[in-house]
Design a protein around this motif. Structure first.
Motif, PDB file in Angstrom:
ATOM      1  N   LEU A 126       0.855  -1.195   0.000  1.00 17.94           N
ATOM      2  CA  LEU A 126       0.000   0.000   0.000  1.00 17.94           C
ATOM      3  C   LEU A 126       0.885   1.236   0.000  1.00 17.94           C
ATOM      4  CD1 LEU A 126      -2.618  -0.857   2.754  1.00 17.94           C
ATOM      5  CD2 LEU A 126      -3.141  -0.398   0.362  1.00 17.94           C
ATOM      6  N   SER A 127       0.277   2.369  -0.261  1.00 14.75           N
ATOM      7  CA  SER A 127       1.038   3.619  -0.169  1.00 14.75           C
ATOM      8  C   SER A 127       1.664   3.734   1.216  1.00 14.75           C
ATOM      9  CB  SER A 127       0.114   4.821  -0.395  1.00 14.75           C
ATOM     10  OG  SER A 127       0.790   5.989   0.012  1.00 14.75           O
ATOM     11  N   ARG A 128       2.958   4.052   1.222  1.00 10.69           N
ATOM     12  CA  ARG A 128       3.665   4.158   2.508  1.00 10.69           C
ATOM     13  C   ARG A 128       3.707   5.596   3.016  1.00 10.69           C
ATOM     14  NH1 ARG A 128       5.979  -0.962   4.594  1.00 10.69           N
ATOM     15  NH2 ARG A 128       4.713  -2.283   3.267  1.00 10.69           N
ATOM     16  N   ALA A 182      -6.277   8.014   4.037  1.00  6.72           N
ATOM     17  CA  ALA A 182      -6.824   6.950   4.878  1.00  6.72           C
ATOM     18  C   ALA A 182      -6.409   7.101   6.331  1.00  6.72           C
ATOM     19  CB  ALA A 182      -6.355   5.604   4.356  1.00  6.72           C
ATOM     20  N   TRP A 183      -7.140   6.416   7.176  1.00  5.23           N
ATOM     21  CA  TRP A 183      -6.776   6.369   8.600  1.00  5.23           C
ATOM     22  C   TRP A 183      -7.203   5.028   9.162  1.00  5.23           C
ATOM     23  CZ3 TRP A 183     -10.919   5.331  11.657  1.00  5.23           C
ATOM     24  CH2 TRP A 183     -12.191   5.632  11.127  1.00  5.23           C
ATOM     25  N   GLN A 188     -12.650  -2.653  -2.301  1.00  4.38           N
ATOM     26  CA  GLN A 188     -11.386  -2.793  -3.032  1.00  4.38           C
ATOM     27  C   GLN A 188     -11.006  -1.501  -3.745  1.00  4.38           C
ATOM     28  OE1 GLN A 188     -13.368  -5.326  -2.691  1.00  4.38           O
ATOM     29  NE2 GLN A 188     -12.166  -7.214  -2.524  1.00  4.38           N
ATOM     30  N   ASP A 189     -12.003  -0.896  -4.402  1.00  2.01           N
ATOM     31  CA  ASP A 189     -11.699   0.320  -5.162  1.00  2.01           C
ATOM     32  C   ASP A 189     -11.264   1.442  -4.232  1.00  2.01           C
ATOM     33  OD1 ASP A 189     -12.311  -0.896  -7.475  1.00  2.01           O
ATOM     34  OD2 ASP A 189     -14.351  -0.084  -7.645  1.00  2.01           O
ATOM     35  N   ARG A 190     -11.945   1.558  -3.106  1.00  2.00           N
ATOM     36  CA  ARG A 190     -11.643   2.684  -2.215  1.00  2.00           C
ATOM     37  C   ARG A 190     -10.318   2.463  -1.502  1.00  2.00           C
ATOM     38  NH1 ARG A 190     -15.607   4.608   1.552  1.00  2.00           N
ATOM     39  NH2 ARG A 190     -14.883   6.164   1.296  1.00  2.00           N
ATOM     40  N   ILE A 191     -10.225   1.335  -0.796  1.00  2.00           N
ATOM     41  CA  ILE A 191      -9.012   1.086  -0.023  1.00  2.00           C
ATOM     42  C   ILE A 191      -7.801   0.859  -0.939  1.00  2.00           C
ATOM     43  CG2 ILE A 191      -7.942  -0.552   1.585  1.00  2.00           C
ATOM     44  CD1 ILE A 191      -9.909   1.323   2.921  1.00  2.00           C
ATOM     45  N   GLY A 192      -8.067   0.306  -2.134  1.00  2.00           N
ATOM     46  CA  GLY A 192      -6.964   0.080  -3.061  1.00  2.00           C
ATOM     47  C   GLY A 192      -6.393   1.368  -3.625  1.00  2.00           C
ATOM     48  N   ASN A 193      -7.081   2.470  -3.378  1.00  2.00           N
ATOM     49  CA  ASN A 193      -6.684   3.735  -3.993  1.00  2.00           C
ATOM     50  C   ASN A 193      -6.280   4.775  -2.938  1.00  2.00           C
ATOM     51  OD1 ASN A 193      -6.268   5.618  -5.980  1.00  2.00           O
ATOM     52  ND2 ASN A 193      -8.435   6.134  -6.219  1.00  2.00           N
TER      53      ASN A 193
END
Lengths: 291, 430
Positions: free
Chosen positions: B141-143, B310-311, B401-406
């Motif tokens: 995921l984005s770090r 995200a949080w 998937q779409d939301r958390i994946g982005n």
């Protein structure tokens, strides 16, 4: 004080008489301020506080233009609020004392002024928001009257809104002390002035204002300290667009930078003390109150 | 309403069955690990659960108390006030809900105790997003910012810092997370919004707002500046001094030009700004968008092509907890992963650490709406029974998937935090 006492034993009793108040003051004013002073000289890394002496907190604060901007804004708010509340407070008190001659009516009308205080500060403040908003009552009214076709944006979330709220919240703190000192003016004095041929304005300037000075000074102290200590009104009514000294301090506390906040607090205390002593220089409240 | 009741009754029955099975298995395999807690003693246990109002909810505490047989007392304290409590009065806390950015800051106070992962029966089922920092396809995921994974594992029980790889001892048990974005008023904007750059579009001058929490507000601004092509950050979640200066200087310029209507701090302020039409695009939290919609005012939690901010939040244990209380705390943590909790927070729009367990406590309609981004087949009702969306409505940004994946960045605390906060204050008072 002790120089007035005669004999050694009464010296002791004077100390004993002072002791309760002195202990109280030391415990509830001296110790907290002392702690604040110590804290402002310590270091922190954002979590732990290290008891190592440093001037960094002060150096950082005094070298930041932000600090001066914050104090400037806060003092500006206090000054404008002070001027307006003094004028309103004076006029209200003047009306109550010199036009409403009946004591029952005077007290009744004064109590009327306190009705808004039956609800909380926060509610009184927030009730301005639907009134002043873009789609608020005021804008809707002036648009309906054809005075403007665009809502006035500056009414809400602006310095105007902040000052308006301060005035609304704190005017009573001006009315009561001014009323109190005006009520003490002997009516004979005014009659004497009139007999001596003074005009209405002359009576106002030479008799009433000087004799109301204590009330104005006391009210000023209330208003100045209340405005200087506020962060909630400035935050909500400016929509976060403005900051005051205390709101910046709150931000530092939220991020656990206590020593920096303590240094700021010490500086605020110093500035407020300076302002209050300035007011007291103009009026000797002790002498006036003893009158 | 009656349908709602039925589904709760149904799920309660299902829950009792499944917990019976889980507890049985747990005791059998020694997963719970605690010596058998005697029923008569357990009733005397009261344990406090403290954390932000969006995660520590009385209804959840009541249900947990009912299921577990001891009392969970909820206490809501926002993260900014919780952090000083953890540092200065840890003895007044027992179980705490920690946002990961806040945990990154206060863990080294040494007032927590490490959690033995092997006593968390369902650990292996926790979504890789939380426990491994991996996306659905197994990629990282984005770090940027404080990814939960960065503050999850510990080398040793008394470690100050966090382990880079998975270990058996953890700082918290992850519970809820979400992908945040900007809220918009589609009726007042009247055209599609796709990019963070719109936040600073002069078209919306005087009608935008940012959250006045420095570590969050600056990320929304950073997303916008990046979208405008003005800068590419090395790591938005951990800016250098130069990057902070660039961001704040530009914000000050925008502020002076009148771009912002307000900076809000509390949830209800953001609701009022939006509902009153003072603002048409702003930082927002998911439940605030819902609250505006609940007033019958159109409001969209707009997904942006640049991704989400995200949080995540998890449960931690204070260091002084021991004996039966600690056992009870473990039971509670296990309970939050068993499904009812996931279903409840799912109806608020948050995601559960074990989505498949949450699913057992949601209707097909709810699951389809909240997790799959499907149009609702009937009304969508929040956990308190208020109707939130009508039939046919769809969640913004699509599926889980779409939301958390982005995700582009996680809520954060930076190395240069002190400097950042100072400069943020400058921006606010400019």
């Amino acid at each position: 004080m002790s120089s007035r006492s005669s004999g050694g034993s009464s010296g002791l009793s004077a100390y004993l008489q002072v002791a309760p108040l002195a202990l109280f003051t030391i415990a509830f004013v001296g110790v907290p301020i002392g702690t604040l002073v110590l804290l402002s000289f310590w270091q922190t890394d954002g979590i732990f506080i290290y008891r190592e002496f440093t001037l960094d907190n002060y150096r950082q604060m005094l070298s930041s233009p932000l600090t001066y901007a914050l104090f400037f804004t806060t003092i500006k708010f206090a000054a404008i609020t002070l001027i307006v509340t003094t004028i309103i407070g004076f006029i209200c008190s003047y009306f109550l004392v010199f036009h409403v001659r009946n004591l029952k009516w005077q007290i009744g009308l004064l109590l009327l002024c306190t009705i808004p205080f039956w609800t909380s500060n926060v509610i009184r403040m927030i009730s301005w928001i639907p009134f002043l908003g873009r789609e608020g009552i005021f804008n809707q009214t002036i648009i309906a009257m054809g005075l403007t076709n665009q809502p006035l944006d500056f009414l809400l979330y602006s310095e105007f809104a902040v000052i308006l709220t301060y005035i609304h919240l704190y005017t009573l703190f001006m009315i009561v002390p001014i009323f109190n000192s005006m009520a003490k003016i002997n009516p004979n004095l005014i009659e004497a002035a009139r007999d001596a041929g003074a005009s209405g304005w002359q009576i106002l300037y030479t008799v009433i204002i000087p004799l109301s000075k204590t009330g104005i000074a006391l009210g000023s102290i209330f208003v100045v300290t209340l405005v200087m200590a506020d962060f909630f009104v400035v935050r909500v009514m400016s929509g976060g667009q403005s900051a005051s000294v205390v709101s910046a301090m709150k931000n530092q506390i939220d991020n656990l930078f206590y020593p920096q906040a303590a240094a700021m607090a010490i500086m605020l205390i110093a500035v407020v003390a300076l302002l209050v002593s300035g007011i007291l220089r103009v009026v000797d409240i002790r002498a006036e109150l003893a009158r | 309403m009656t349908e709602m009741k039925n589904s709760i009754d149904l799920s309660r029955r299902k829950f009792l069955q499944s917990t019976a099975a889980v507890t049985g298995a747990a005791v059998g395999s020694g997963v719970i690990g605690a010596p058998m807690i005697w029923a008569q003693n357990i009733r005397d246990i009261t344990i406090s659960w403290t954390g932000p109002s969006f995660s520590v909810i009385a209804d959840i505490a009541d249900k947990a108390s009912e299921d577990l047989g001891f009392r969970i007392v909820p206490q809501s304290v926002e993260s900014t006030n919780l952090m000083p409590r953890i540092i200065n009065q840890p003895e007044t806390l027992e179980i705490v809900d920690m946002e990961y950015w806040a945990l990154a800051k206060v863990w080294r106070s040494g007032n927590f105790q490490a959690i033995d992962k092997t006593k968390i029966g369902n650990w292996s089922r926790i979504t890789p997003i939380m426990k491994d920092g991996k996306n659905f396809d197994g990629s990282d995921l984005s770090r940027q910012g404080i990814l939960p994974f960065k503050v999850m594992y510990l080398e040793s029980a008394d470690a100050d810092g966090f382990a880079a790889e998975e270990t058996d001892i953890v700082s918290t048990v992850p519970t809820i997370y979400n992908a945040d974005t900007l809220g918009i008023r589609p009726d007042l904007i009247g055209r599609p919004i796709e990019s963070y750059a719109e936040l600073f579009n002069p078209e919306f001058k005087g009608k935008t707002a940012l959250v006045n929490v420095p570590g969050t507000g600056i990320l929304d601004a950073a997303n916008a500046f990046e979208a405008m092509g003005e800068i590419t950050y090395g790591d938005k979640g951990n800016m250098t001094r130069e990057e902070i200066d660039f961001t704040i200087n530009n914000l000050i310029e925008l502020k002076r030009a009148g771009q912002f209507r307000a900076f809000w701090l509390s949830f209800d302020e953001s609701v009022n700004l939006m509902a009153a039409g003072e603002v048409v695009i702003q930082s927002m939290w998911a439940p605030a968008v819902t609250a505006v919609k609940a007033r019958g005012i159109p409001c969209v939690y707009q997904s942006m092509k640049e991704g989400y901010r995200a949080w995540g939040s998890g449960i931690g244990l204070m260091g002084h907890l021991e004996g039966m209380k600690r056992d009870a705390a473990y039971e509670f943590m296990n309970w939050t992963l068993s499904g009812w909790h996931g279903g409840f927070i799912g109806r608020q729009g948050y995601y559960s650490s074990i989505p498949e367990h949450a699913r057992e406590f949601m209707t097909d309609n709810e699951w389809g709406y909240w997790y799959e981004g499907q149009p609702a087949t009937e009304q969508i009702v929040d956990p308190y029974g208020t109707v939130m969306d009508g039939e046919g409505a769809q969640r913004d940004g699509g599926s889980f998937q779409d939301r958390i994946g982005n995700i582009s960045v996680w809520n954060t605390v930076m190395d240069e935090e002190r400097y950042m906060v100072q400069r943020w204050n400058e921006f606010i008072s400019a």
